[in-house]
Scaffold this motif. Structure first.
Motif, PDB file in Angstrom:
ATOM      1  N   GLY A 145      41.317  15.225  53.223  1.00  0.00           N
ATOM      2  CA  GLY A 145      42.678  15.194  52.828  1.00  0.00           C
ATOM      3  C   GLY A 145      43.040  15.433  51.329  1.00  0.00           C
ATOM      4  O   GLY A 145      44.178  14.981  50.986  1.00  0.00           O
ATOM      5  N   LYS A 146      41.834  15.750  50.437  1.00  0.00           N
ATOM      6  CA  LYS A 146      42.276  15.828  49.107  1.00  0.00           C
ATOM      7  C   LYS A 146      41.887  17.210  48.686  1.00  0.00           C
ATOM      8  O   LYS A 146      41.116  17.284  47.653  1.00  0.00           O
ATOM      9  CB  LYS A 146      41.205  14.568  48.365  1.00  0.00           C
ATOM     10  CG  LYS A 146      41.795  13.373  48.653  1.00  0.00           C
ATOM     11  CD  LYS A 146      43.146  12.818  48.118  1.00  0.00           C
ATOM     12  CE  LYS A 146      43.477  11.814  48.703  1.00  0.00           C
ATOM     13  NZ  LYS A 146      45.041  11.424  48.618  1.00  0.00           N
ATOM     14  N   SER A 147      42.305  18.435  49.194  1.00  0.00           N
ATOM     15  CA  SER A 147      41.997  19.731  48.888  1.00  0.00           C
ATOM     16  C   SER A 147      42.134  20.029  47.438  1.00  0.00           C
ATOM     17  O   SER A 147      41.371  20.565  46.849  1.00  0.00           O
ATOM     18  CB  SER A 147      42.493  20.668  49.784  1.00  0.00           C
ATOM     19  OG  SER A 147      44.038  20.721  49.353  1.00  0.00           O
ATOM     20  N   THR A 148      43.226  19.564  46.777  1.00  0.00           N
ATOM     21  CA  THR A 148      43.699  19.820  45.193  1.00  0.00           C
ATOM     22  C   THR A 148      42.506  19.056  44.626  1.00  0.00           C
ATOM     23  O   THR A 148      42.031  19.713  43.386  1.00  0.00           O
ATOM     24  CB  THR A 148      45.141  19.541  45.047  1.00  0.00           C
ATOM     25  OG1 THR A 148      46.037  20.501  45.809  1.00  0.00           O
ATOM     26  CG2 THR A 148      45.222  19.960  43.531  1.00  0.00           C
ATOM     27  N   PRO A 149      42.402  17.778  44.597  1.00  0.00           N
ATOM     28  CA  PRO A 149      41.281  17.152  43.518  1.00  0.00           C
ATOM     29  C   PRO A 149      39.952  17.634  43.711  1.00  0.00           C
ATOM     30  O   PRO A 149      39.215  17.797  42.747  1.00  0.00           O
ATOM     31  CB  PRO A 149      41.679  15.628  44.224  1.00  0.00           C
ATOM     32  CG  PRO A 149      43.002  15.557  44.482  1.00  0.00           C
ATOM     33  CD  PRO A 149      43.080  16.812  45.114  1.00  0.00           C
ATOM     34  N   LEU A 150      39.646  18.243  45.006  1.00  0.00           N
ATOM     35  CA  LEU A 150      38.341  18.587  45.066  1.00  0.00           C
ATOM     36  C   LEU A 150      38.048  19.928  44.462  1.00  0.00           C
ATOM     37  O   LEU A 150      37.261  20.461  43.786  1.00  0.00           O
ATOM     38  CB  LEU A 150      37.887  19.017  46.800  1.00  0.00           C
ATOM     39  CG  LEU A 150      37.910  17.476  47.510  1.00  0.00           C
ATOM     40  CD1 LEU A 150      37.606  17.931  48.918  1.00  0.00           C
ATOM     41  CD2 LEU A 150      36.678  16.735  46.776  1.00  0.00           C
ATOM     42  N   ARG A 151      39.059  21.057  44.479  1.00  0.00           N
ATOM     43  CA  ARG A 151      39.113  22.270  43.827  1.00  0.00           C
ATOM     44  C   ARG A 151      39.084  21.927  42.376  1.00  0.00           C
ATOM     45  O   ARG A 151      38.440  22.785  41.879  1.00  0.00           O
ATOM     46  CB  ARG A 151      40.330  22.997  44.066  1.00  0.00           C
ATOM     47  CG  ARG A 151      40.412  23.814  45.186  1.00  0.00           C
ATOM     48  CD  ARG A 151      41.784  24.683  45.544  1.00  0.00           C
ATOM     49  NE  ARG A 151      42.003  25.716  44.729  1.00  0.00           N
ATOM     50  CZ  ARG A 151      41.641  26.790  44.702  1.00  0.00           C
ATOM     51  NH1 ARG A 151      40.894  27.227  45.953  1.00  0.00           N
ATOM     52  NH2 ARG A 151      41.807  27.835  43.959  1.00  0.00           N
ATOM     53  N   LEU A 152      39.981  20.959  41.661  1.00  0.00           N
ATOM     54  CA  LEU A 152      39.880  20.768  40.343  1.00  0.00           C
ATOM     55  C   LEU A 152      38.463  20.242  39.914  1.00  0.00           C
ATOM     56  O   LEU A 152      38.009  20.572  38.798  1.00  0.00           O
ATOM     57  CB  LEU A 152      40.949  19.800  40.120  1.00  0.00           C
ATOM     58  CG  LEU A 152      42.400  20.197  40.210  1.00  0.00           C
ATOM     59  CD1 LEU A 152      43.252  18.761  40.028  1.00  0.00           C
ATOM     60  CD2 LEU A 152      42.889  20.993  38.733  1.00  0.00           C
TER      61      LEU A 152
ATOM     62  N   GLY B  34      25.346  16.071  46.366  1.00  0.00           N
ATOM     63  CA  GLY B  34      24.849  16.539  47.596  1.00  0.00           C
ATOM     64  C   GLY B  34      25.016  17.917  47.644  1.00  0.00           C
ATOM     65  O   GLY B  34      24.048  18.818  48.297  1.00  0.00           O
ATOM     66  N   THR B  35      26.225  18.341  47.419  1.00  0.00           N
ATOM     67  CA  THR B  35      26.698  19.912  48.191  1.00  0.00           C
ATOM     68  C   THR B  35      26.117  20.795  47.021  1.00  0.00           C
ATOM     69  O   THR B  35      25.917  21.825  47.645  1.00  0.00           O
ATOM     70  CB  THR B  35      28.056  19.892  48.145  1.00  0.00           C
ATOM     71  OG1 THR B  35      28.729  18.811  48.928  1.00  0.00           O
ATOM     72  CG2 THR B  35      28.573  21.101  48.505  1.00  0.00           C
ATOM     73  N   LEU B  36      26.001  20.586  45.781  1.00  0.00           N
ATOM     74  CA  LEU B  36      25.585  21.581  44.760  1.00  0.00           C
ATOM     75  C   LEU B  36      24.035  21.374  44.724  1.00  0.00           C
ATOM     76  O   LEU B  36      23.338  22.021  43.840  1.00  0.00           O
ATOM     77  CB  LEU B  36      26.123  21.353  43.722  1.00  0.00           C
ATOM     78  CG  LEU B  36      27.736  21.525  43.486  1.00  0.00           C
ATOM     79  CD1 LEU B  36      28.554  21.113  42.279  1.00  0.00           C
ATOM     80  CD2 LEU B  36      28.085  22.955  43.990  1.00  0.00           C
TER      81      LEU B  36
ATOM     82  N   LEU C  17      35.617  20.660  41.381  1.00  0.00           N
ATOM     83  CA  LEU C  17      34.658  21.899  41.399  1.00  0.00           C
ATOM     84  C   LEU C  17      35.103  22.988  40.155  1.00  0.00           C
ATOM     85  O   LEU C  17      34.149  23.513  39.610  1.00  0.00           O
ATOM     86  CB  LEU C  17      34.700  22.605  42.911  1.00  0.00           C
ATOM     87  CG  LEU C  17      33.642  23.813  42.817  1.00  0.00           C
ATOM     88  CD1 LEU C  17      32.090  23.524  42.593  1.00  0.00           C
ATOM     89  CD2 LEU C  17      33.756  24.459  44.061  1.00  0.00           C
ATOM     90  N   ALA C  18      36.174  23.067  39.983  1.00  0.00           N
ATOM     91  CA  ALA C  18      36.536  24.120  38.699  1.00  0.00           C
ATOM     92  C   ALA C  18      36.104  23.546  37.567  1.00  0.00           C
ATOM     93  O   ALA C  18      35.726  24.234  36.518  1.00  0.00           O
ATOM     94  CB  ALA C  18      38.045  24.248  38.493  1.00  0.00           C
TER      95      ALA C  18
ATOM     96  N   VAL D 186      31.426  25.665  49.807  1.00  0.00           N
ATOM     97  CA  VAL D 186      31.091  24.044  48.989  1.00  0.00           C
ATOM     98  C   VAL D 186      32.397  23.225  49.023  1.00  0.00           C
ATOM     99  O   VAL D 186      32.163  21.875  49.342  1.00  0.00           O
ATOM    100  CB  VAL D 186      31.085  24.551  47.564  1.00  0.00           C
ATOM    101  CG1 VAL D 186      30.765  23.250  46.638  1.00  0.00           C
ATOM    102  CG2 VAL D 186      29.762  25.388  47.334  1.00  0.00           C
ATOM    103  N   LEU D 187      33.549  23.958  48.971  1.00  0.00           N
ATOM    104  CA  LEU D 187      34.858  23.139  49.070  1.00  0.00           C
ATOM    105  C   LEU D 187      34.934  22.590  50.472  1.00  0.00           C
ATOM    106  O   LEU D 187      35.279  21.283  50.622  1.00  0.00           O
ATOM    107  CB  LEU D 187      35.848  24.157  48.862  1.00  0.00           C
ATOM    108  CG  LEU D 187      36.352  24.197  47.312  1.00  0.00           C
ATOM    109  CD1 LEU D 187      37.489  25.108  47.095  1.00  0.00           C
ATOM    110  CD2 LEU D 187      36.392  22.973  46.477  1.00  0.00           C
ATOM    111  N   ALA D 188      34.491  23.290  51.471  1.00  0.00           N
ATOM    112  CA  ALA D 188      34.639  22.922  52.991  1.00  0.00           C
ATOM    113  C   ALA D 188      33.703  21.731  53.116  1.00  0.00           C
ATOM    114  O   ALA D 188      33.914  20.822  53.851  1.00  0.00           O
ATOM    115  CB  ALA D 188      34.124  23.879  54.002  1.00  0.00           C
TER     116      ALA D 188
END
Length: 316
Positions: free
Chosen positions: A25-32, A62-64, A34-35, A15-17
């Motif tokens: 380039g926003k891996s941390t905001p994306l993890r937050l 869209g991803t979920l 989704l969390a 999902v994160l990918a």
């Protein structure tokens, strides 16, 4: 959907990918983000226009594999425009209309462009996951999320969100400018919103609700709860380590509900790492996003205070 035999952490990594293909380039905001959804919370994104706030909301839907609707908040938007009732001129009565609020993900775009009366129209929906109109209470779909974007309050035409509304958001995050490499990739490939229809759903509503149950079952040890209570207490009292001066955010300490939400967010963060228990590092990873807007009324003002609290409270 992928096979249930695939480990949950791998499915969440997928999902994160997928999200990373859209919001670069926003891996941390994306993890937050989704969390936040795994913890059944609503998300507030505060930043300047044009950094991908609404794109992130669309990519999450869209991803979920969730139904998505957008409400553009403006200075003349009325509470009824959120979509719970309309006036029938023929019968001279209000009749129920299942508008955009009856979607699994509702994007309240530029929520602080609307006056406070309209902002408050979302309060019951966000807190109770239901709406009441003409004496009838109607449940909202499960899962249900509000993802609100807001511009910095110093911009023209922005109304500060009241504290009661801010407290309905589990997390508040910023995206910020992309780094040089990510911005160059965007300049070469163009606007990523055009790729959102190409996203392959990695889940659906039932799957996401199962993931939420998994997150709620992540173990929290008593020592970890001691750490969280110490953070809550430090936000409300003077800090002896700094000579008795008020702790950062002491003028607006964190409530017990903020503590409950912090536990839920830390559990979701641990689930993203595939762990069955919460570590102090999980609490630290989500603390600024959960506490910042509660300490000072905005992400920009609250973030440094939250980080100062983390430094002031010793790890268990």
């Amino acid at each position: 959907l992928k096979s249930l035999a695939v480990p949950l952490s791998d499915r969440l990594a997928t999902v994160l990918a997928e999200l990373g293909r859209i919001v670069v380039g926003k891996s941390t905001p994306l993890r937050l983000a989704l969390a936040c959804m795994l913890a059944r919370g609503h998300l507030l994104i505060e930043d300047i226009p044009g950094v991908g706030k609404s794109t992130l909301a669309q990519a999450l839907a869209g991803t979920l594999g969730l139904h998505y609707a957008r409400v553009q908040f403006t200075s003349d938007l009325l509470p009824a425009d959120v979509g719970v009732s309309i006036f029938d001129p023929e019968t001279h009565e209000f009749r129920f209309h299942s508008g955009p609020i009856f979607h699994s993900i509702v994007l309240a775009d530029e929520i602080n462009r609307a006056p406070p009366k309209t902002q408050s129209a979302l309060l019951e929906a966000m807190e109770e996951r239901q709406v009441s109109i003409d004496g009838v209470t109607r449940p909202l779909p499960e899962p249900f999320f509000v993802i609100a974007t807001q511009n910095p309050t110093e911009q023209i035409g922005a109304y500060p969100l009241p504290e009661s509304q801010l407290d309905r958001f589990l997390m508040s995050i910023e995206l910020g400018y992309p780094d040089a490499a990510a911005e160059r990739e965007l300049l070469i490939s163009g606007d990523r919103r055009a790729r959102i229809p190409e996203l392959e759903p990695c889940a659906d509503a039932a799957t996401l609700m199962a993931w939420q149950r998994e997150a709620a079952a992540v173990h929290v040890a008593p020592a970890l709860l001691d750490y969280i209570q110490a953070l809550l207490t430090a936000s409300r009292t003077s800090n002896a380590a700094s000579g008795g001066t008020p702790a950062p955010g002491a003028h607006r300490g964190l409530s017990p509900r903020a503590g409950l939400l912090l536990v839920a967010a830390a559990r979701a963060w641990a689930l993203l790492d595939g762990r069955p228990m919460v570590l102090p590092e999980d609490v630290q990873a989500v603390f600024a996003a959960v506490a910042g807007h509660r300490l000072a009324g905005s992400t920009r003002a609250g973030g440094p205070q939250a980080q100062a609290l983390l430094r002031a409270v010793a790890l268990p």
